[in-house]
Scaffold this active site. Sequence first.
Site, PDB file in Angstrom:
ATOM      1  CD  GLU A  78      -2.860   1.540   2.146  1.00  0.00           C
ATOM      2  OE1 GLU A  78      -2.906   0.774   3.116  1.00  0.00           O
ATOM      3  OE2 GLU A  78      -3.588   2.553   2.025  1.00  0.00           O
ATOM      4  CD  GLU A 116       2.209   8.331   4.451  1.00  0.00           C
ATOM      5  OE1 GLU A 116       1.170   7.854   4.003  1.00  0.00           O
ATOM      6  OE2 GLU A 116       2.609   9.483   4.185  1.00  0.00           O
ATOM      7  CG  ASP A 129     -11.340  12.881  -3.291  1.00  0.00           C
ATOM      8  OD1 ASP A 129     -10.272  12.288  -3.047  1.00  0.00           O
ATOM      9  OD2 ASP A 129     -11.415  14.128  -3.354  1.00  0.00           O
ATOM     10  CG  ASP A 177      -0.749  13.758  -1.056  1.00  0.00           C
ATOM     11  OD1 ASP A 177      -1.765  13.664  -0.346  1.00  0.00           O
ATOM     12  OD2 ASP A 177       0.408  13.659  -0.611  1.00  0.00           O
TER      13      ASP A 177
END
Length: 313
Positions: free
Chosen positions: A28, A53, A139, A103
């Site tokens: 991920e 991350e 989104d 992002d």
Amino acid sequence: MILLRRAHFREGLDTDALYGRTGPLVLEIGFGDGRYLVHLAKTRPDWNLLGVEVSLASVSRAFRRIRREAVHTVRIHHGNARFLVRDVVGTGVLHRVYVNFPDPWPRKKHLANRLLRNEFFGLLSDRLEPGGQVLLTTDHAEYFDFACEQAASTDLFDAAEGEPPDGVLDTKYAEKWRAERRSIRHVSWTVRRSLAPPAPTKLTYPMQHALMTGDLSGVGGFSKQVRRFEGGTAIVIEAYRSLDGDGLLFAVVVEEPDLHQELLVEAWPREGGVYVGLQAFGDPLGTRGTREAVQAVVDWLETQGLELRQSWI
Ligand SMILES: C[S@@+](CC[C@H](N)C(=O)[O-])C[C@H]1O[C@@H](n2cnc3c(N)ncnc32)[C@H](O)[C@@H]1O
């Protein structure tokens, strides 16, 4: 072990050793607070889960969550996904790659920062196993269309739009966007063929050191040393003297593609000379850049009257 430090990657990614078992490796990218990794660990106990991350605050939150939830199949790394995929992960080892709410970098001048660009898809096509998948949920309609165009332009993947997988809509960002009633889109790309990837950065052992002769006690007047090399910069920022002897420590920043390292180079009196080398403190990964950093310190010490006797840089 939950947190993978750079030292774990010195010999690539040894998944059998890192997980204590073999199994499908699922990555991920940008896991935020780690909710989805924990969800995957609970619902897919057969998967070996790897998260990457860039935000240290997020890594800390995810670390606490993974420990609290007592899941044992998740490993996380604080760093850049581009570095991990290009320089650490081997060919054909990834079963799936999840990217949830990346992002969006909406401004035109920042488009280059978007992760899902055609060169990254090319790299992923090599790192995925045959039939492996990249799954994007977002989104951001414009980023969604952009990523689909980029993937299509490589002609390496088959795309299928659909509903987001279970658990993706429970992440922090998904909850936020759902509360704002934004529409959320999902696509999975299945690799059809792979592209020969660019050569990874050569990762070496942090054994880079030199022996010099001379006296450290008279050394002084340090000023910042900037050393540029192909693909990066090593900056020796400051020098510090030890309180119980003549030893020196040099604070260094090394910038290489998608890899930022802050480390120490030491110059220490040893029997018959002065040892100059990379300190283990700070978890350095030996690269071309760290080699340049040690060399920059050696060069500076030569200006202070020390002489190089032998080099393993
Ligand atoms: C909008 S947040 C989404 C977090 C999480 N996936 C979620 O759904 O709650 C995007 C995350 O990606 C991380 N990120 C951005 N670029 C990255 C990169 N190149 N490598 C690794 N993580 C990255 C950011 O630090 C941030 O935590």
